[in-house]
Design an enzyme around this catalytic site. Structure first.
Site: not given
Length: 195
Positions: A13, A85, A124, A130, A141
């Site tokens: 996104k 969300r 990632r 992160r 998640r």
């Protein structure tokens, strides 16, 4: 244009918003980045929620987004990445759009298989460090996304706004597909690519 991006973690996104932002010359508003940028004394508890793979409180997010959308650069359009969300956020956003006498143009649904997403997030997590991309958070998640965000697709399909995009292919192909959906009569090349 006013566009909402919906897709699971790792669907691309943010990347696609950055590309489209340049092409359409409207701001990319990523709530995840905005939340991660909060000063610790302002958002310590929110940081803890995000790091564990959970969402920030609806009321806090709604206030943060409303403040950002009131800024001058958002008046002609924006790309929303990570908002809404939840159903609470979507319903409140609907009311805000009505109050502002504007409407959404599209909801872009980035579709990617779970296997591809997990691979992307692991990579990632290593490169960007992160905390919410740590392996132990990934499945949580996904679970939260499926339970709370996927239902928004029905909400927006009823409004005729959802455009499904295959986001499992390369970034340029995803961008071209998005551009074709936004401009079906044009070539799959955005104006920025010609500059």
């Amino acid at each position: 244009m006013r566009i909402v991006f919906i897709g699971p973690p790792g669907a691309g996104k943010g990347t696609q918003c950055e590309l489209l932002s340049k092409a359409l010359r409207v701001p990319h508003i990523g709530t995840g980045g905005m939340l991660r940028a909060l000063e610790p004394d302002r958002g310590e508890q929110i940081h803890l929620r995000i790091d564990r793979g959970h969402f920030a409180p609806d009321e806090f997010v709604l206030q943060m987004v409303a403040k950002r959308l009131a800024q001058p650069d958002s008046q002609t359009g924006y790309l929303l990445d990570g908002f809404p969300r939840t159903q609470v956020q979507a319903s409140a956003f609907d009311q805000q759009l009505i109050a502002d006498s504007v409407k959404l143009d599209h909801v872009l649904h980035l579709q990617v298989s779970a296997d591809v997403l997990i691979k992307r997030l692991r990579k990632r997590g290593k490169t960007e460090k992160r905390a919410d991309d740590a392996e132990e958070c990934i499945r949580e998640r996904f679970r939260i996304y499926e339970a709370r965000t996927e239902p928004l697709l029905d909400h927006y399909r009823q409004q005729g706004l959802v455009r499904d995009i295959d986001a499992s292919v390369s970034e340029p192909l995803v961008h071209a597909s998005i551009w074709e959906r936004l401009h079906p009569d044009a070539l799959a090349i955005d104006p920025a690519a010609k500059d």
